[in-house]
Design a protein around this motif. Structure first.
Motif, PDB file in Angstrom:
ATOM      1  N   ILE A 105       0.828  -1.210   0.000  1.00 16.05           N
ATOM      2  CA  ILE A 105       0.000   0.000   0.000  1.00 16.05           C
ATOM      3  C   ILE A 105       0.862   1.260   0.000  1.00 16.05           C
ATOM      4  CG2 ILE A 105      -1.687   1.333   1.327  1.00 16.05           C
ATOM      5  CD1 ILE A 105      -2.775  -1.427   2.320  1.00 16.05           C
ATOM      6  N   ALA A 106       1.918   1.272   0.813  1.00 15.85           N
ATOM      7  CA  ALA A 106       2.796   2.452   0.865  1.00 15.85           C
ATOM      8  C   ALA A 106       3.468   2.679  -0.487  1.00 15.85           C
ATOM      9  CB  ALA A 106       3.838   2.279   1.967  1.00 15.85           C
ATOM     10  N   ALA A 107       4.039   1.623  -1.058  1.00 21.45           N
ATOM     11  CA  ALA A 107       4.731   1.774  -2.339  1.00 21.45           C
ATOM     12  C   ALA A 107       3.757   2.064  -3.480  1.00 21.45           C
ATOM     13  CB  ALA A 107       5.542   0.516  -2.634  1.00 21.45           C
ATOM     14  N   ALA A 108       2.583   1.450  -3.441  1.00 25.23           N
ATOM     15  CA  ALA A 108       1.568   1.724  -4.467  1.00 25.23           C
ATOM     16  C   ALA A 108       1.139   3.186  -4.402  1.00 25.23           C
ATOM     17  CB  ALA A 108       0.365   0.797  -4.282  1.00 25.23           C
ATOM     18  N   SER A 109       0.949   3.691  -3.200  1.00 24.01           N
ATOM     19  CA  SER A 109       0.586   5.104  -3.033  1.00 24.01           C
ATOM     20  C   SER A 109       1.697   5.999  -3.570  1.00 24.01           C
ATOM     21  CB  SER A 109       0.331   5.415  -1.559  1.00 24.01           C
ATOM     22  OG  SER A 109      -0.766   4.686  -1.077  1.00 24.01           O
ATOM     23  N   ALA A 110       2.932   5.678  -3.218  1.00 23.04           N
ATOM     24  CA  ALA A 110       4.066   6.477  -3.697  1.00 23.04           C
ATOM     25  C   ALA A 110       4.161   6.423  -5.221  1.00 23.04           C
ATOM     26  CB  ALA A 110       5.365   5.979  -3.059  1.00 23.04           C
ATOM     27  N   GLY A 111       3.990   5.237  -5.795  1.00 22.89           N
ATOM     28  CA  GLY A 111       4.058   5.109  -7.247  1.00 22.89           C
ATOM     29  C   GLY A 111       2.956   5.874  -7.949  1.00 22.89           C
ATOM     30  N   ALA A 112       1.734   5.765  -7.433  1.00 24.89           N
ATOM     31  CA  ALA A 112       0.602   6.470  -8.049  1.00 24.89           C
ATOM     32  C   ALA A 112       0.753   7.983  -7.903  1.00 24.89           C
ATOM     33  CB  ALA A 112      -0.710   5.993  -7.434  1.00 24.89           C
ATOM     34  N   LEU A 113       1.216   8.427  -6.735  1.00 26.39           N
ATOM     35  CA  LEU A 113       1.425   9.866  -6.537  1.00 26.39           C
ATOM     36  C   LEU A 113       2.533  10.397  -7.446  1.00 26.39           C
ATOM     37  CD1 LEU A 113       1.010  10.081  -2.677  1.00 26.39           C
ATOM     38  CD2 LEU A 113      -0.294  11.417  -4.357  1.00 26.39           C
ATOM     39  N   THR A 114       3.583   9.622  -7.610  1.00 23.32           N
ATOM     40  CA  THR A 114       4.689  10.034  -8.476  1.00 23.32           C
ATOM     41  C   THR A 114       4.230  10.146  -9.926  1.00 23.32           C
ATOM     42  OG1 THR A 114       6.314   9.054  -6.987  1.00 23.32           O
ATOM     43  CG2 THR A 114       7.011   9.425  -9.244  1.00 23.32           C
ATOM     44  N   TRP A 122      10.841  12.483  -4.642  1.00 24.34           N
ATOM     45  CA  TRP A 122      11.922  12.545  -3.662  1.00 24.34           C
ATOM     46  C   TRP A 122      11.420  12.334  -2.231  1.00 24.34           C
ATOM     47  CZ3 TRP A 122      11.899  15.858   0.414  1.00 24.34           C
ATOM     48  CH2 TRP A 122      10.973  16.904   0.358  1.00 24.34           C
ATOM     49  N   LEU A 123      10.152  12.640  -1.984  1.00 22.36           N
ATOM     50  CA  LEU A 123       9.570  12.475  -0.653  1.00 22.36           C
ATOM     51  C   LEU A 123       8.868  11.129  -0.500  1.00 22.36           C
ATOM     52  CD1 LEU A 123       8.572  13.584   2.131  1.00 22.36           C
ATOM     53  CD2 LEU A 123       6.581  14.479   0.900  1.00 22.36           C
ATOM     54  N   VAL A 124       7.981  10.808  -1.433  1.00 29.51           N
ATOM     55  CA  VAL A 124       7.102   9.651  -1.227  1.00 29.51           C
ATOM     56  C   VAL A 124       7.784   8.307  -1.432  1.00 29.51           C
ATOM     57  CG1 VAL A 124       4.987  10.960  -1.656  1.00 29.51           C
ATOM     58  CG2 VAL A 124       6.117   9.805  -3.571  1.00 29.51           C
ATOM     59  N   LEU A 125       8.734   8.209  -2.354  1.00 27.85           N
ATOM     60  CA  LEU A 125       9.390   6.918  -2.578  1.00 27.85           C
ATOM     61  C   LEU A 125      10.250   6.490  -1.385  1.00 27.85           C
ATOM     62  CD1 LEU A 125      10.162   7.268  -6.381  1.00 27.85           C
ATOM     63  CD2 LEU A 125       8.449   5.769  -5.319  1.00 27.85           C
ATOM     64  N   PRO A 126      11.121   7.375  -0.846  1.00 32.47           N
ATOM     65  CA  PRO A 126      11.869   6.978   0.353  1.00 32.47           C
ATOM     66  C   PRO A 126      10.968   6.793   1.578  1.00 32.47           C
ATOM     67  CG  PRO A 126      12.891   8.906  -0.663  1.00 32.47           C
ATOM     68  CD  PRO A 126      11.591   8.660  -1.376  1.00 32.47           C
ATOM     69  N   LEU A 127       9.917   7.600   1.686  1.00 29.52           N
ATOM     70  CA  LEU A 127       8.999   7.436   2.815  1.00 29.52           C
ATOM     71  C   LEU A 127       8.321   6.071   2.759  1.00 29.52           C
ATOM     72  CD1 LEU A 127       7.578   8.522   5.321  1.00 29.52           C
ATOM     73  CD2 LEU A 127       5.907   9.616   3.807  1.00 29.52           C
ATOM     74  N   GLY A 153       3.997  -3.074  -5.222  1.00 29.58           N
ATOM     75  CA  GLY A 153       3.157  -1.878  -5.134  1.00 29.58           C
ATOM     76  C   GLY A 153       3.609  -0.749  -6.034  1.00 29.58           C
ATOM     77  N   VAL A 154       4.919  -0.491  -6.057  1.00 34.03           N
ATOM     78  CA  VAL A 154       5.439   0.652  -6.814  1.00 34.03           C
ATOM     79  C   VAL A 154       5.348   0.429  -8.322  1.00 34.03           C
ATOM     80  CG1 VAL A 154       7.927   0.110  -7.015  1.00 34.03           C
ATOM     81  CG2 VAL A 154       7.188   2.477  -6.599  1.00 34.03           C
ATOM     82  N   THR A 155       5.241  -0.820  -8.753  1.00 40.38           N
ATOM     83  CA  THR A 155       5.060  -1.074 -10.187  1.00 40.38           C
ATOM     84  C   THR A 155       3.590  -1.272 -10.558  1.00 40.38           C
ATOM     85  OG1 THR A 155       5.515  -3.425  -9.876  1.00 40.38           O
ATOM     86  CG2 THR A 155       7.353  -2.051 -10.532  1.00 40.38           C
ATOM     87  N   MET A 156       2.839  -1.984  -9.719  1.00 32.33           N
ATOM     88  CA  MET A 156       1.446  -2.308 -10.060  1.00 32.33           C
ATOM     89  C   MET A 156       0.535  -1.078 -10.062  1.00 32.33           C
ATOM     90  SD  MET A 156       1.157  -5.357 -11.024  1.00 32.33           S
ATOM     91  CE  MET A 156      -0.605  -5.478 -11.106  1.00 32.33           C
TER      92      MET A 156
END
Length: 189
Positions: A105-114, A122-127, A153-156
């Protein structure tokens, strides 16, 4: 590696334990707030851009559901069931470990926000990576659970958002037609 991380975590002060336990959930709330800000920023953007912003949270939920399916297929026991003292209470039996849903969920959120607001990367991926690691730190996941969860998450989520934006764009277009003319003109500026 899991045992070393958990032993290190247990040696830390209580305030670090508390921060690690609430950090993942607090981070998810921050991501939800960032999705709201992204939507607000995109409200006057072209239909497809706004639709992509709306597709992001849908993609996060879809990535989570897919990770739940993987959990049910693999059924990996939690590492905290091995008798090691951990910061967090071990989830109940039947709540499987692989992949980490929090990491997904964290990585999916970061990926979608990016995808919709690149300057946030720079903020959401490391977070998201820190939030994923916290699941090992508190003792409820193996490192590979969170690493695969993060990558999943970050790819899907961006992929699913791009695949579904075509369904969201006509909805945005129709919704904008229902808005009062004064609102549409103010958004066009």
């Amino acid at each position: 590696m899991y045992g070393d991380i958990v032993a290190f975590a247990m040696s830390m002060p209580e305030w670090v334990h508390a921060l690690a336990e609430i950090g993942t959930d607090a981070g998810l709330l921050l991501f939800a707030a960032l999705f709201a800000v992204a939507f607000w920023r995109a409200r006057a953007a072209p239909d497809r851009d706004l639709a992509l912003t709306l597709a992001g949270p849908f993609a996060v939920v879809a990535a989570y559901v897919l990770s739940e399916v993987v959990k049910l297929l693999i059924k990996e026991e939690r590492p905290c069931r091995g008798g090691i003292a951990t910061i967090a209470a071990c989830p109940p039996v039947g709540d499987w470990s692989f992949p980490s849903n929090h990491a997904v969920i964290a990585a999916a959120s970061a990926g979608a926000l990016t995808l919709v607001w690149r300057r946030l990367a720079w903020l959401v991926l490391p977070l998201a990576a820190l939030m994923a690691f916290s699941r090992v730190f508190v003792g409820v996941h193996y490192p590979h659970d969170v690493a695969i969860g993060y990558l999943f998450g970050v790819t899907m989520a961006p992929l699913l958002a791009l695949l579904t934006v075509g369904a969201f764009t006509p909805l945005v277009r129709r919704t904008r037609q229902w808005l009062p003319p004064a609102w549409r003109e103010s958004q066009a500026r």
